[in-house]
Design a protein around this motif. Sequence first.
Motif, PDB file in Angstrom:
ATOM      1  N   LEU A   6      56.456 -57.420 -77.626  1.00 21.32           N
ATOM      2  CA  LEU A   6      57.907 -57.557 -77.749  1.00 21.32           C
ATOM      3  C   LEU A   6      58.559 -56.318 -77.149  1.00 21.32           C
ATOM      4  CD1 LEU A   6      60.307 -59.201 -78.909  1.00 21.32           C
ATOM      5  CD2 LEU A   6      60.056 -57.864 -81.009  1.00 21.32           C
ATOM      6  N   LEU A   7      59.373 -56.514 -76.117  1.00 21.15           N
ATOM      7  CA  LEU A   7      60.007 -55.397 -75.433  1.00 21.15           C
ATOM      8  C   LEU A   7      61.202 -54.902 -76.249  1.00 21.15           C
ATOM      9  CD1 LEU A   7      59.847 -56.897 -71.837  1.00 21.15           C
ATOM     10  CD2 LEU A   7      58.414 -55.084 -72.757  1.00 21.15           C
ATOM     11  N   GLY A   8      61.074 -53.705 -76.802  1.00 28.96           N
ATOM     12  CA  GLY A   8      62.115 -53.201 -77.702  1.00 28.96           C
ATOM     13  C   GLY A   8      62.644 -51.830 -77.363  1.00 28.96           C
ATOM     14  N   ALA A   9      62.315 -51.309 -76.173  1.00 24.92           N
ATOM     15  CA  ALA A   9      62.616 -49.906 -75.885  1.00 24.92           C
ATOM     16  C   ALA A   9      63.921 -49.684 -75.124  1.00 24.92           C
ATOM     17  CB  ALA A   9      61.465 -49.281 -75.091  1.00 24.92           C
ATOM     18  N   ILE A  52      55.053 -53.543 -80.048  1.00 23.61           N
ATOM     19  CA  ILE A  52      56.484 -53.337 -79.807  1.00 23.61           C
ATOM     20  C   ILE A  52      56.659 -51.940 -79.225  1.00 23.61           C
ATOM     21  CG2 ILE A  52      58.795 -53.236 -80.823  1.00 23.61           C
ATOM     22  CD1 ILE A  52      57.762 -55.032 -83.096  1.00 23.61           C
ATOM     23  N   ASN A  53      57.259 -51.848 -78.050  1.00 27.92           N
ATOM     24  CA  ASN A  53      57.527 -50.515 -77.505  1.00 27.92           C
ATOM     25  C   ASN A  53      58.898 -50.042 -77.986  1.00 27.92           C
ATOM     26  OD1 ASN A  53      58.955 -52.323 -75.851  1.00 27.92           O
ATOM     27  ND2 ASN A  53      58.720 -51.058 -74.030  1.00 27.92           N
ATOM     28  N   THR A  54      59.004 -48.758 -78.277  1.00 28.45           N
ATOM     29  CA  THR A  54      60.237 -48.198 -78.829  1.00 28.45           C
ATOM     30  C   THR A  54      60.629 -46.957 -78.036  1.00 28.45           C
ATOM     31  OG1 THR A  54      59.139 -46.726 -80.430  1.00 28.45           O
ATOM     32  CG2 THR A  54      59.554 -48.994 -81.129  1.00 28.45           C
ATOM     33  N   GLU A  60      64.398 -46.384 -86.379  1.00 29.23           N
ATOM     34  CA  GLU A  60      64.989 -47.568 -87.007  1.00 29.23           C
ATOM     35  C   GLU A  60      63.988 -48.719 -87.070  1.00 29.23           C
ATOM     36  OE1 GLU A  60      67.899 -47.787 -88.546  1.00 29.23           O
ATOM     37  OE2 GLU A  60      68.177 -45.644 -88.138  1.00 29.23           O
ATOM     38  N   TRP A  61      63.064 -48.777 -86.128  1.00 29.63           N
ATOM     39  CA  TRP A  61      62.016 -49.798 -86.182  1.00 29.63           C
ATOM     40  C   TRP A  61      61.113 -49.588 -87.395  1.00 29.63           C
ATOM     41  CZ3 TRP A  61      61.691 -54.130 -83.347  1.00 29.63           C
ATOM     42  CH2 TRP A  61      62.415 -54.194 -82.141  1.00 29.63           C
ATOM     43  N   HIS A  79      55.588 -45.796 -79.096  1.00 22.57           N
ATOM     44  CA  HIS A  79      56.795 -45.037 -78.776  1.00 22.57           C
ATOM     45  C   HIS A  79      56.718 -44.475 -77.355  1.00 22.57           C
ATOM     46  CE1 HIS A  79      60.261 -42.543 -79.078  1.00 22.57           C
ATOM     47  NE2 HIS A  79      59.572 -41.422 -78.935  1.00 22.57           N
ATOM     48  N   GLU A  80      57.771 -44.701 -76.586  1.00 24.88           N
ATOM     49  CA  GLU A  80      57.873 -44.161 -75.238  1.00 24.88           C
ATOM     50  C   GLU A  80      58.847 -42.987 -75.266  1.00 24.88           C
ATOM     51  OE1 GLU A  80      58.949 -47.267 -72.520  1.00 24.88           O
ATOM     52  OE2 GLU A  80      57.283 -48.578 -73.128  1.00 24.88           O
TER      53      GLU A  80
END
Length: 304
Positions: A6-9, A52-54, A60-61, A79-80
Amino acid sequence: MKKAFLLGAGLGTRLRPMTNTVPKPLVPVFHRPLATHALDHLAAAGIEEVAINTHHLHEEWERAFPLGRYEDLKLHFFHEKNLLETGGGIKNIESFIAGDPILVYNGDILTNIRIDELIASHTASENTATLAARTDGPGQHLAVRGSQIIDIRNMLEVSEGSHQFTGIYCINPEILDLIPANEKVSIIPAFLILAGQGKLGAFDADAGHWLDLGTREAYLETHGIGAPLETGKDLAPIHETARVEVGATITNSWIGPDCEVGRDADITDSILWPGTVVEAGASLTNCIVHSPTPVEGSHSNADL
């Protein structure tokens, strides 16, 4: 296929100032974070683990999913520190992929397209990647011939586009060989290589709804404000835990969990995020209340 990404960043710049406090995939939609709709969709298709990338407001994730789980799904956060884009983000989760095919899902869409059928179509093919595509949409950049994608934005000078890319696709692990390590890079260059090799499939995703919530206008329209309601029509617009005082008028609006609406307030074509407060006598039209600061006075077309 049991894994998804899931792309989340993303920064969610088009939704500011709402995304000043939460990442775009955690913006509430129908009273709960947008990402939970995607996670429900993935679970229903048989997915068991989700990466999930953040980046922006990554903490907040962890606050939203403190146990690293959502229902029966196991969540893995990557995390990125510096944004890696779609291709770099996929390369960054190589340890999660671990030689398995995965489904990739943009974090800013709301859809019920048949991803179980997408997975089955990809698995039965010899494609390295299969993209869910629609014949309608604002960005018809995919050129489709039969069941294959032959060009994207005419970058191969083969054909103009005919289909909208939905942001949902299946990939096999060998695509990682086409993505440079430790670089900020889109997935599109890898897709173009596959298109030239005849290994980029197209899945017909016309059935069902598909909504891109990337803009304020789209966010409001998704809730039936300014356009016919596409989804969520069976939900109660005023959450059961919201407190609406005597004399308040609510018209075509969504009032989230634990909201407070004061006496004689007038709320029209607006969305109140969970826990927000509108004071007595306030008047809101086409507004989004996302801040914990109580709202007073009259406002129109404002993010508060």
